[in-house]
Design a protein around this motif. Structure first.
Motif, PDB file in Angstrom:
ATOM      1  N   MET A  61       0.852  -1.200   0.000  1.00  0.00           N
ATOM      2  CA  MET A  61       0.000   0.000   0.000  1.00  0.00           C
ATOM      3  C   MET A  61       0.885   1.247   0.000  1.00  0.00           C
ATOM      4  SD  MET A  61      -3.097  -1.214   0.054  1.00  0.00           S
ATOM      5  CE  MET A  61      -4.033   0.220   0.468  1.00  0.00           C
ATOM      6  N   ILE A  62       1.514   1.501  -1.168  1.00  0.00           N
ATOM      7  CA  ILE A  62       2.464   2.592  -1.292  1.00  0.00           C
ATOM      8  C   ILE A  62       2.211   3.388  -2.563  1.00  0.00           C
ATOM      9  CG2 ILE A  62       4.312   1.536   0.065  1.00  0.00           C
ATOM     10  CD1 ILE A  62       5.481   0.473  -2.581  1.00  0.00           C
ATOM     11  N   ASP A  63       2.729   4.626  -2.571  1.00  0.00           N
ATOM     12  CA  ASP A  63       2.648   5.416  -3.787  1.00  0.00           C
ATOM     13  C   ASP A  63       3.916   5.190  -4.619  1.00  0.00           C
ATOM     14  OD1 ASP A  63       4.662   6.986  -2.646  1.00  0.00           O
ATOM     15  OD2 ASP A  63       3.327   8.649  -2.147  1.00  0.00           O
ATOM     16  N   ALA A  64       4.075   5.951  -5.672  1.00  0.00           N
ATOM     17  CA  ALA A  64       5.206   5.750  -6.585  1.00  0.00           C
ATOM     18  C   ALA A  64       6.558   5.971  -5.907  1.00  0.00           C
ATOM     19  CB  ALA A  64       5.080   6.672  -7.787  1.00  0.00           C
ATOM     20  N   SER A  65       6.593   6.760  -4.840  1.00  0.00           N
ATOM     21  CA  SER A  65       7.858   7.001  -4.145  1.00  0.00           C
ATOM     22  C   SER A  65       8.023   6.109  -2.921  1.00  0.00           C
ATOM     23  CB  SER A  65       7.974   8.480  -3.752  1.00  0.00           C
ATOM     24  OG  SER A  65       6.915   8.838  -2.892  1.00  0.00           O
ATOM     25  N   ARG A  66       7.230   5.042  -2.852  1.00  0.00           N
ATOM     26  CA  ARG A  66       7.253   4.042  -1.772  1.00  0.00           C
ATOM     27  C   ARG A  66       6.822   4.599  -0.414  1.00  0.00           C
ATOM     28  NH1 ARG A  66       8.115  -0.969  -1.998  1.00  0.00           N
ATOM     29  NH2 ARG A  66       8.979  -1.111   0.096  1.00  0.00           N
ATOM     30  N   LYS A  67       6.032   5.649  -0.420  1.00  0.00           N
ATOM     31  CA  LYS A  67       5.477   6.191   0.815  1.00  0.00           C
ATOM     32  C   LYS A  67       4.126   5.514   1.046  1.00  0.00           C
ATOM     33  CE  LYS A  67       7.729  10.630   0.488  1.00  0.00           C
ATOM     34  NZ  LYS A  67       7.547  12.048   0.190  1.00  0.00           N
ATOM     35  N   PRO A  68       3.820   5.200   2.316  1.00  0.00           N
ATOM     36  CA  PRO A  68       2.536   4.549   2.606  1.00  0.00           C
ATOM     37  C   PRO A  68       1.352   5.400   2.165  1.00  0.00           C
ATOM     38  CG  PRO A  68       3.954   4.550   4.538  1.00  0.00           C
ATOM     39  CD  PRO A  68       4.607   5.427   3.517  1.00  0.00           C
ATOM     40  N   LEU A  69       0.314   4.753   1.692  1.00  0.00           N
ATOM     41  CA  LEU A  69      -0.892   5.453   1.280  1.00  0.00           C
ATOM     42  C   LEU A  69      -1.714   5.916   2.486  1.00  0.00           C
ATOM     43  CD1 LEU A  69      -2.042   3.198  -1.698  1.00  0.00           C
ATOM     44  CD2 LEU A  69      -0.859   5.394  -1.805  1.00  0.00           C
ATOM     45  N   LEU A  70      -1.643   5.176   3.572  1.00  0.00           N
ATOM     46  CA  LEU A  70      -2.411   5.526   4.758  1.00  0.00           C
ATOM     47  C   LEU A  70      -1.765   6.718   5.456  1.00  0.00           C
ATOM     48  CD1 LEU A  70      -4.861   4.418   6.425  1.00  0.00           C
ATOM     49  CD2 LEU A  70      -3.174   3.336   7.901  1.00  0.00           C
ATOM     50  N   ALA A  71      -2.592   7.664   5.860  1.00  0.00           N
ATOM     51  CA  ALA A  71      -2.090   8.852   6.543  1.00  0.00           C
ATOM     52  C   ALA A  71      -1.424   8.468   7.864  1.00  0.00           C
ATOM     53  CB  ALA A  71      -3.236   9.825   6.802  1.00  0.00           C
ATOM     54  N   GLU A  72      -0.311   9.101   8.154  1.00  0.00           N
ATOM     55  CA  GLU A  72       0.428   8.849   9.393  1.00  0.00           C
ATOM     56  C   GLU A  72      -0.460   9.062  10.615  1.00  0.00           C
ATOM     57  OE1 GLU A  72       3.242   7.768  12.027  1.00  0.00           O
ATOM     58  OE2 GLU A  72       3.489   7.623   9.867  1.00  0.00           O
ATOM     59  N   ALA A  73      -1.318  10.063  10.567  1.00  0.00           N
ATOM     60  CA  ALA A  73      -2.199  10.353  11.711  1.00  0.00           C
ATOM     61  C   ALA A  73      -3.119   9.178  12.019  1.00  0.00           C
ATOM     62  CB  ALA A  73      -3.023  11.614  11.445  1.00  0.00           C
ATOM     63  N   ARG A  74      -3.603   8.521  10.995  1.00  0.00           N
ATOM     64  CA  ARG A  74      -4.490   7.370  11.202  1.00  0.00           C
ATOM     65  C   ARG A  74      -3.735   6.190  11.814  1.00  0.00           C
ATOM     66  NH1 ARG A  74      -9.303   5.397   7.376  1.00  0.00           N
ATOM     67  NH2 ARG A  74      -9.868   3.579   8.594  1.00  0.00           N
ATOM     68  N   ARG A  75      -2.534   5.927  11.301  1.00  0.00           N
ATOM     69  CA  ARG A  75      -1.707   4.852  11.837  1.00  0.00           C
ATOM     70  C   ARG A  75      -1.332   5.151  13.287  1.00  0.00           C
ATOM     71  NH1 ARG A  75       2.232   5.716   8.961  1.00  0.00           N
ATOM     72  NH2 ARG A  75       1.390   4.698   7.102  1.00  0.00           N
ATOM     73  N   SER A  76      -0.973   6.386  13.568  1.00  0.00           N
ATOM     74  CA  SER A  76      -0.599   6.783  14.922  1.00  0.00           C
ATOM     75  C   SER A  76      -1.772   6.650  15.888  1.00  0.00           C
ATOM     76  CB  SER A  76      -0.085   8.222  14.934  1.00  0.00           C
ATOM     77  OG  SER A  76       1.129   8.312  14.250  1.00  0.00           O
ATOM     78  N   ALA A  77      -2.963   7.021  15.438  1.00  0.00           N
ATOM     79  CA  ALA A  77      -4.154   6.889  16.292  1.00  0.00           C
ATOM     80  C   ALA A  77      -4.417   5.422  16.618  1.00  0.00           C
ATOM     81  CB  ALA A  77      -5.362   7.523  15.611  1.00  0.00           C
ATOM     82  N   ALA A  78      -4.273   4.554  15.624  1.00  0.00           N
ATOM     83  CA  ALA A  78      -4.465   3.122  15.856  1.00  0.00           C
ATOM     84  C   ALA A  78      -3.401   2.594  16.813  1.00  0.00           C
ATOM     85  CB  ALA A  78      -4.424   2.354  14.532  1.00  0.00           C
ATOM     86  N   ALA A  79      -2.161   3.029  16.629  1.00  0.00           N
ATOM     87  CA  ALA A  79      -1.074   2.596  17.518  1.00  0.00           C
ATOM     88  C   ALA A  79      -1.342   3.047  18.948  1.00  0.00           C
ATOM     89  CB  ALA A  79       0.259   3.137  17.020  1.00  0.00           C
ATOM     90  N   SER A  80      -1.870   4.249  19.099  1.00  0.00           N
ATOM     91  CA  SER A  80      -2.204   4.764  20.430  1.00  0.00           C
ATOM     92  C   SER A  80      -3.282   3.917  21.094  1.00  0.00           C
ATOM     93  CB  SER A  80      -2.655   6.216  20.319  1.00  0.00           C
ATOM     94  OG  SER A  80      -3.037   6.716  21.579  1.00  0.00           O
ATOM     95  N   SER A  81      -4.309   3.589  20.337  1.00  0.00           N
ATOM     96  CA  SER A  81      -5.387   2.744  20.873  1.00  0.00           C
ATOM     97  C   SER A  81      -4.866   1.365  21.242  1.00  0.00           C
ATOM     98  CB  SER A  81      -6.518   2.618  19.857  1.00  0.00           C
ATOM     99  OG  SER A  81      -7.170   3.854  19.683  1.00  0.00           O
ATOM    100  N   LEU A  82      -3.991   0.819  20.402  1.00  0.00           N
ATOM    101  CA  LEU A  82      -3.408  -0.490  20.705  1.00  0.00           C
ATOM    102  C   LEU A  82      -2.542  -0.411  21.954  1.00  0.00           C
ATOM    103  CD1 LEU A  82      -2.558  -1.580  17.074  1.00  0.00           C
ATOM    104  CD2 LEU A  82      -4.227  -2.687  18.592  1.00  0.00           C
ATOM    105  N   LYS A  83      -1.750   0.636  22.073  1.00  0.00           N
ATOM    106  CA  LYS A  83      -0.898   0.810  23.252  1.00  0.00           C
ATOM    107  C   LYS A  83      -1.759   0.881  24.516  1.00  0.00           C
ATOM    108  CE  LYS A  83       2.907   1.729  25.507  1.00  0.00           C
ATOM    109  NZ  LYS A  83       3.812   0.649  25.853  1.00  0.00           N
ATOM    110  N   ASP A  84      -2.897   1.577  24.429  1.00  0.00           N
ATOM    111  CA  ASP A  84      -3.816   1.656  25.562  1.00  0.00           C
ATOM    112  C   ASP A  84      -4.321   0.267  25.953  1.00  0.00           C
ATOM    113  OD1 ASP A  84      -3.498   4.387  25.675  1.00  0.00           O
ATOM    114  OD2 ASP A  84      -5.393   4.835  24.666  1.00  0.00           O
ATOM    115  N   LEU A  85      -4.594  -0.574  24.956  1.00  0.00           N
ATOM    116  CA  LEU A  85      -5.011  -1.949  25.252  1.00  0.00           C
ATOM    117  C   LEU A  85      -3.903  -2.690  25.990  1.00  0.00           C
ATOM    118  CD1 LEU A  85      -6.598  -3.185  21.897  1.00  0.00           C
ATOM    119  CD2 LEU A  85      -7.800  -2.560  24.000  1.00  0.00           C
ATOM    120  N   GLY A  86      -2.683  -2.481  25.559  1.00  0.00           N
ATOM    121  CA  GLY A  86      -1.549  -3.171  26.145  1.00  0.00           C
ATOM    122  C   GLY A  86      -1.325  -2.835  27.600  1.00  0.00           C
TER     123      GLY A  86
END
Length: 93
Positions: free
Chosen positions: A61-86
Motif C-alpha cells: 500500500m504505497i505510492d510511486a515514491s514508496r510512501k505509505p498510502l495511509l495517513a500517518e495520523a491514522r496509523r498513529s491513532a491506531a497505535a495509540s489505541s493499541l498501546k492503551d489496550l496493552g
C-alpha cells in the motif's frame, strides 16, 4: 485479541474493508504479532512502525515514491489505541 482485531479493523484499516462483514478477519494474521508487542510493552512508535511495515512490505500500500498510502495520523491513532489496550496486560503472565 478481539480488542486488537476491533482496533485494526475500525481505526487502522489500510485497505478500507471495515464496513464489509465478509472481511471481518482481514487483519487477523497480524493480531498475534501485535499482541506480542503489547505484551513486551513496546512504545507507541514501535507499534506504529510495525503497522507501517505491514502496509508497505506485506500489502504494497504505497505510492510511486514508496510512501505509505495511509495517513500517518491514522496509523498513529491506531497505535495509540493499541498501546492503551496493552496497558491492561503488559507484564502479565
Amino acid at each position: 485479541r478481539r480488542h486488537i482485531r476491533r482496533v485494526l479493523m475500525a481505526e487502522w484499516d489500510p485497505i478500507g474493508v471495515s464496513n464489509t462483514p465478509e472481511a471481518a478477519d482481514e487483519y487477523d494474521l497480524y493480531i498475534g504479532n501485535v499482541y506480542e508487542l503489547l505484551e513486551r510493552g513496546v512504545s507507541e512508535d514501535e507499534i506504529s512502525a510495525y503497522l507501517r511495515r505491514i502496509e508497505v512490505d506485506r500489502m504494497g500500500m504505497i505510492d510511486a515514491s514508496r510512501k505509505p498510502l495511509l495517513a500517518e495520523a491514522r496509523r498513529s491513532a491506531a497505535a495509540s489505541s493499541l498501546k492503551d489496550l496493552g496497558s491492561d496486560f503488559a507484564g502479565a503472565s
